[in-house]
Design a protein around this motif. Sequence first.
Motif, PDB file in Angstrom:
ATOM      1  N   ARG A 209      12.688   4.454  17.815  1.00 53.33           N
ATOM      2  CA  ARG A 209      13.997   4.335  18.484  1.00 53.33           C
ATOM      3  C   ARG A 209      13.984   5.056  19.833  1.00 53.33           C
ATOM      4  N   ARG A 210      12.861   5.750  20.158  1.00 50.23           N
ATOM      5  CA  ARG A 210      12.748   6.475  21.437  1.00 50.23           C
ATOM      6  C   ARG A 210      12.391   5.535  22.579  1.00 50.23           C
ATOM      7  N   PRO A 259      13.146   6.787  11.755  1.00 50.62           N
ATOM      8  CA  PRO A 259      12.604   6.867  13.118  1.00 50.62           C
ATOM      9  C   PRO A 259      11.159   7.334  13.068  1.00 50.62           C
ATOM     10  N   VAL A 260      10.388   6.922  14.062  1.00 45.94           N
ATOM     11  CA  VAL A 260       8.986   7.306  14.103  1.00 45.94           C
ATOM     12  C   VAL A 260       8.866   8.838  14.094  1.00 45.94           C
ATOM     13  N   TYR A 261       7.918   9.331  13.349  1.00 48.47           N
ATOM     14  CA  TYR A 261       7.678  10.780  13.318  1.00 48.47           C
ATOM     15  C   TYR A 261       6.855  11.148  14.543  1.00 48.47           C
ATOM     16  N   GLY A 262       7.251  12.221  15.244  1.00 48.58           N
ATOM     17  CA  GLY A 262       6.547  12.584  16.484  1.00 48.58           C
ATOM     18  C   GLY A 262       7.030  11.710  17.621  1.00 48.58           C
ATOM     19  N   THR A 263       6.169  11.504  18.606  1.00 44.69           N
ATOM     20  CA  THR A 263       6.638  10.828  19.815  1.00 44.69           C
ATOM     21  C   THR A 263       6.281   9.343  19.884  1.00 44.69           C
ATOM     22  N   TRP A 264       5.391   8.877  19.010  1.00 47.52           N
ATOM     23  CA  TRP A 264       5.099   7.433  18.966  1.00 47.52           C
ATOM     24  C   TRP A 264       4.362   7.097  17.672  1.00 47.52           C
ATOM     25  N   PRO A 268       0.121  12.215  15.224  1.00 50.33           N
ATOM     26  CA  PRO A 268      -0.390  12.761  13.960  1.00 50.33           C
ATOM     27  C   PRO A 268       0.713  12.941  12.923  1.00 50.33           C
ATOM     28  N   SER A 269       1.916  13.241  13.393  1.00 46.83           N
ATOM     29  CA  SER A 269       3.054  13.421  12.503  1.00 46.83           C
ATOM     30  C   SER A 269       3.362  12.124  11.749  1.00 46.83           C
ATOM     31  N   ALA A 272       0.795  11.628   9.165  1.00 43.19           N
ATOM     32  CA  ALA A 272       1.028  12.523   8.019  1.00 43.19           C
ATOM     33  C   ALA A 272       2.100  11.926   7.113  1.00 43.19           C
ATOM     34  N   LYS A 278       5.745   8.363   2.783  1.00 42.15           N
ATOM     35  CA  LYS A 278       7.125   8.323   3.275  1.00 42.15           C
ATOM     36  C   LYS A 278       7.408   7.017   4.027  1.00 42.15           C
ATOM     37  N   ASN A 414      14.806   2.111  27.107  1.00 42.29           N
ATOM     38  CA  ASN A 414      14.566   3.184  26.131  1.00 42.29           C
ATOM     39  C   ASN A 414      15.867   3.933  25.837  1.00 42.29           C
ATOM     40  N   PHE A 418      18.114   4.056  22.235  1.00 45.83           N
ATOM     41  CA  PHE A 418      18.415   5.345  21.591  1.00 45.83           C
ATOM     42  C   PHE A 418      19.927   5.523  21.449  1.00 45.83           C
TER      43      PHE A 418
ATOM     44  N   ASP B 136       5.060  19.538  15.246  1.00 46.67           N
ATOM     45  CA  ASP B 136       4.906  18.349  14.405  1.00 46.67           C
ATOM     46  C   ASP B 136       5.993  18.322  13.321  1.00 46.67           C
ATOM     47  N   GLN B 137       6.616  17.147  13.217  1.00 49.79           N
ATOM     48  CA  GLN B 137       7.770  17.037  12.329  1.00 49.79           C
ATOM     49  C   GLN B 137       7.398  17.208  10.852  1.00 49.79           C
ATOM     50  N   ARG B 138       6.235  16.676  10.468  1.00 46.12           N
ATOM     51  CA  ARG B 138       5.864  16.716   9.056  1.00 46.12           C
ATOM     52  C   ARG B 138       5.114  17.989   8.678  1.00 46.12           C
ATOM     53  N   ASN B 157      11.899  14.872  19.007  1.00 42.94           N
ATOM     54  CA  ASN B 157      12.426  13.555  18.676  1.00 42.94           C
ATOM     55  C   ASN B 157      13.940  13.502  18.715  1.00 42.94           C
ATOM     56  N   ASN B 243       6.170  12.868  25.762  1.00 38.61           N
ATOM     57  CA  ASN B 243       5.644  11.525  26.049  1.00 38.61           C
ATOM     58  C   ASN B 243       6.489  10.828  27.115  1.00 38.61           C
ATOM     59  N   PRO B 247      13.394  11.487  24.007  1.00 37.98           N
ATOM     60  CA  PRO B 247      14.357  10.392  23.950  1.00 37.98           C
ATOM     61  C   PRO B 247      15.531  10.613  24.899  1.00 37.98           C
TER      62      PRO B 247
END
Lengths: 452, 299
Positions: A209-210, A259-264, A268-269, A272, A278, A414, A418, B136-138, B157, B243, B247
Amino acid sequence: MFRLPIDAESFPLGKGPMVMLVLFLVSTLFIFGRSEEAGENLEFWIFANTHYEEYQARVPIFEAQNPGVNVQLINFGNTMHDKLLAAMLSNFGAPDLVEVEITSIGRFLKGAIDEVGFVDLRPRLESEGWMEKLVVSRFTPWSYRGKIFGIPHDLHPVVLLYRDDLFKAAGVEMTEVETWDDFIVAGKKATRDLDGDGEIDQYAIVLDRRTESDYFSLLLQQGGGFFDEEGNVIIDSELAIETLEFFTALFNEHEIATPVYGTWHGDPSNFAAMQDGKILSILSPDWYVGILKSQVPQMSGKWKAIPMPAWHPGGRRTTTRGGTMIGMTTQCTNPDKAWELLKFTYFDRPGLVNRYETTRIIPPLKSAWDAPIFKEPDPYLGGQPLGDLFIELAPDLPPRYQNPYWSEGADLLNDAIFAAVTEKQTPRAALTELAEKVRALIAKDQGRWGEL
Amino acid sequence: MKTKPTTYRFWNQQQKIAPYLFIAPFYILFVVFMGYPLISSLVMSLYEMRGFQSRIFVGIGNFVDLFRDPIFWKSLRNTAYFAAGTLTLQLPIALLLAILLNSKFVRGKNILRLAFFAPVLVAGVFVAIIFNLVYDQRAGLVNEEFIFFGKEIGWLNEENYVMPAVILTGVWQWAGFNMIYFLAGLQGIRQELYEAAAVDGANWWQAFLHVTLPSLRPVIAFVFVVSMIGSLQLFDLPYILTNGGEPADAGSTIVMYLYKNGFQFMRLGYAATIGWVLFFIIAVISIVQLKLLGIFRDE
């Protein structure tokens, strides 16, 4: 006897500075006196490591086939587009051939069409009959006002990757999903709070959604876009508004999207969260499968793929996301040889098979699709022949019309997505406001220098 | 009579030209790499590019557009937010660390100094990559702690958390660097002043207020101004961390917006305008800061 007018003792500050000065002068002579290597030189700029590695292995074959030609491959990474922009602005230092990424090409198309820094390749493509051999819709991102400034490196069809085990555990057979309505029904069953703590533990789908990536993919699948073929802004069309309403509903009304974890999606998030179970599905272009394989090899065998759900029964089951082109710059000094190198890197069947092996990227050259590798079972997808699925979908790829105002538009898109997903604006208001802004921007430029 | 050899005659003129030769490299480099681009960018701010080959005169049009541009104002607000965070969080922490490391009671000062200073040796890009994992979110370090409060925070985020995340990263990277300036300042304060204060019955806090702080005034002024300039020029950290400022431009800064306009949107005139507005903001704030801190005052 001839004597130099200076010696070490009389030089200001002594021997040290004199040695430094001599070294400076000698090295300067080397720099300015460097002679070009004998033969024809071709400079080729790249921004993607995987592409660089592929060409590095194959360029010696081209050089052997073309004696006297030296190819200089330069991988500038992410800074390449800025360097190319500077070279084109100064009209000096651009390479003969260059690869450009799909979200970056718009800025290179600004101004009068005759002043674009890339050669129109349409005459060469048509005279040699290449247009029919490639997927025609894939020329749209690299074309503007009837000219073709680049040749597609890829198709990037999109499929739905899903966790078969977890959907089955929720009583859902994903191969029966044909439309987005079916997906919502399936997603509601699969989105669950497993431990009863009031928090959802698994979501049917992860969406970004970013940025515009997922929304724009869905819009293209519907046959919409930001700009139409003539360059008109169509992001406030009913189709675009309906698509954003659907997109926001997946989060807010149906509550089956996270929503996507992290920035895209490649964060890595996010990986994970996938490993934690999840995330149950994701819209995946061919290149993303390559990323998954390299970043989360431990998930091998857990994913399966189906064509994207259609908007209506019998509708289009794919879209496209991302892309790269190869272009010949107007500063190219040897267009004929550059064209030969271009064909060697983009239209050579063994090279394209090798590309699929390393990156999972499906080539736009249709005659390469019958290579056995595309039918091979993919262990990462539990033995499913993924190449075959992508190739089956490839002829139905939607066009993605390019425009010089894409970068500004995408940046504002973008924000609009959002705002809609976080319910700060309705999808209609967000897209209407966005379209007005972009139209005003274009009108202002046209008011300053007229139609281009 | 003995005459000087030819070699030496060559240098007879050196006394006259040597000073100019010595300073010439600076001026040549300044004119080529600073003077020309400065003037060129000022001229550019009055034009807008029309593609790659031509441009059109727009006068103060770019400045008018900029002051009506909501993303510019949002970027300015974010930049001011970071600057405020730097001044209110990072500099007090740096001063506190310097005081601790200057005290007699702390052991292993050299190792601690190195440890606190080390983050500044890491390039901004790597800091951003490291903190991407920290936030990191997770599985990030920060959320591993905060998750016990029941919420998995999307630091990079969610709109409201982006700038705090950037500020905290800035504290980690730069507090140790500024600590060195404060430490140097503290070590320059004469011990007699503290002894005199003690004789007058001043406690630690009174000595800090009336001896330490006034003596540190030039150092504080320097660190404030340099930190403020650095904060206003913030780019790489939020650009990589978020990035590109998303947002909703929550991580966008003035320099990031300048970069986007210049390189991504090919609006070089507009980008030059942003650059000049930033220059004036920095100049005004720096002069005000120096005035408030009494640097222009005659002692």
